[in-house]
Design a protein around this motif. Structure first.
Motif, PDB file in Angstrom:
ATOM      1  N   TRP A 188      -7.243   3.191  -2.989  1.00 55.05           N
ATOM      2  CA  TRP A 188      -6.369   2.042  -3.091  1.00 55.05           C
ATOM      3  C   TRP A 188      -6.965   0.516  -2.709  1.00 55.05           C
ATOM      4  O   TRP A 188      -6.911  -0.208  -3.561  1.00 55.05           O
ATOM      5  N   THR A 247      -1.634   5.958   2.371  1.00 54.88           N
ATOM      6  CA  THR A 247      -2.824   5.127   2.846  1.00 54.88           C
ATOM      7  C   THR A 247      -2.781   4.910   4.457  1.00 54.88           C
ATOM      8  O   THR A 247      -3.761   4.604   4.954  1.00 54.88           O
ATOM      9  N   ALA A 256      -7.179   8.297   0.503  1.00 51.07           N
ATOM     10  CA  ALA A 256      -6.327   7.555  -0.403  1.00 51.07           C
ATOM     11  C   ALA A 256      -6.402   6.156   0.085  1.00 51.07           C
ATOM     12  O   ALA A 256      -6.462   5.279  -0.817  1.00 51.07           O
ATOM     13  N   LEU A 257      -6.547   5.752   1.443  1.00 54.22           N
ATOM     14  CA  LEU A 257      -6.888   4.509   1.536  1.00 54.22           C
ATOM     15  C   LEU A 257      -8.168   3.713   1.017  1.00 54.22           C
ATOM     16  O   LEU A 257      -7.975   2.799   0.327  1.00 54.22           O
ATOM     17  N   ARG A 258      -9.033   4.519   0.786  1.00 54.02           N
ATOM     18  CA  ARG A 258     -10.391   4.180   0.247  1.00 54.02           C
ATOM     19  C   ARG A 258     -10.089   3.874  -1.152  1.00 54.02           C
ATOM     20  O   ARG A 258     -10.808   2.924  -1.910  1.00 54.02           O
ATOM     21  N   ALA A 308       0.784  -1.316   0.063  1.00 53.77           N
ATOM     22  CA  ALA A 308      -0.084   0.049  -0.065  1.00 53.77           C
ATOM     23  C   ALA A 308       0.796   1.405   0.155  1.00 53.77           C
ATOM     24  O   ALA A 308       1.738   1.242   0.753  1.00 53.77           O
TER      25      ALA A 308
END
Length: 120
Positions: free
Chosen positions: A99, A89, A95-97, A85
């Motif tokens: 990727w 993230t 950003a996490l959502r 990741a």
């Protein structure tokens, strides 16, 4: 090695708008599931997001080419199509959502595993 519970909690909280995240411990880490489909791994304090033939180009174009590997007792190495990741993230839910969305989509495209036959 213990699972990084803080990282799992962060992923669970950040992805809550997308659905329910569950975890299954294995290989010294954990597999993360969204609505029953694997989308990520947590291992050694790092998040690895599922990729596939359709999403590989996106990962490669962004320069995220590291793939998760497992080294077995006999010295053999297996490479899995989970990508490291991106660093943002870990502290940016958007950003996490973004990727993780690639991983969730890859998980949905993956064929469902057949249940193991019961021993007689």
């Amino acid at each position: 090695m213990a699972v990084d519970e803080g990282l799992v909690a962060w992923v669970t909280e950040a992805l809550e708008p997308l659905g329910s995240v569950t975890m299954r411990k294995m290989m010294g880490g954990a597999i993360l599931y969204m609505e029953g489909r694997a989308f990520a791994l947590v291992h050694d304090g790092e998040l690895w997001i599922k990729a596939d033939a359709e999403s590989n180009a996106t990962w490669d174009a962004a320069g995220h080419t590291d793939r998760f590997t497992v080294t077995f007792k006999d010295g053999s190495v297996d490479q899995m199509n989970y990508r490291r990741a991106p660093s943002d993230t870990y502290d940016d839910a958007d950003a996490l959502r973004e990727w993780a969305g690639l991983g969730i989509a890859a998980g949905l495209r993956a064929p469902k595993k057949k249940p193991k036959a019961k021993k007689k």
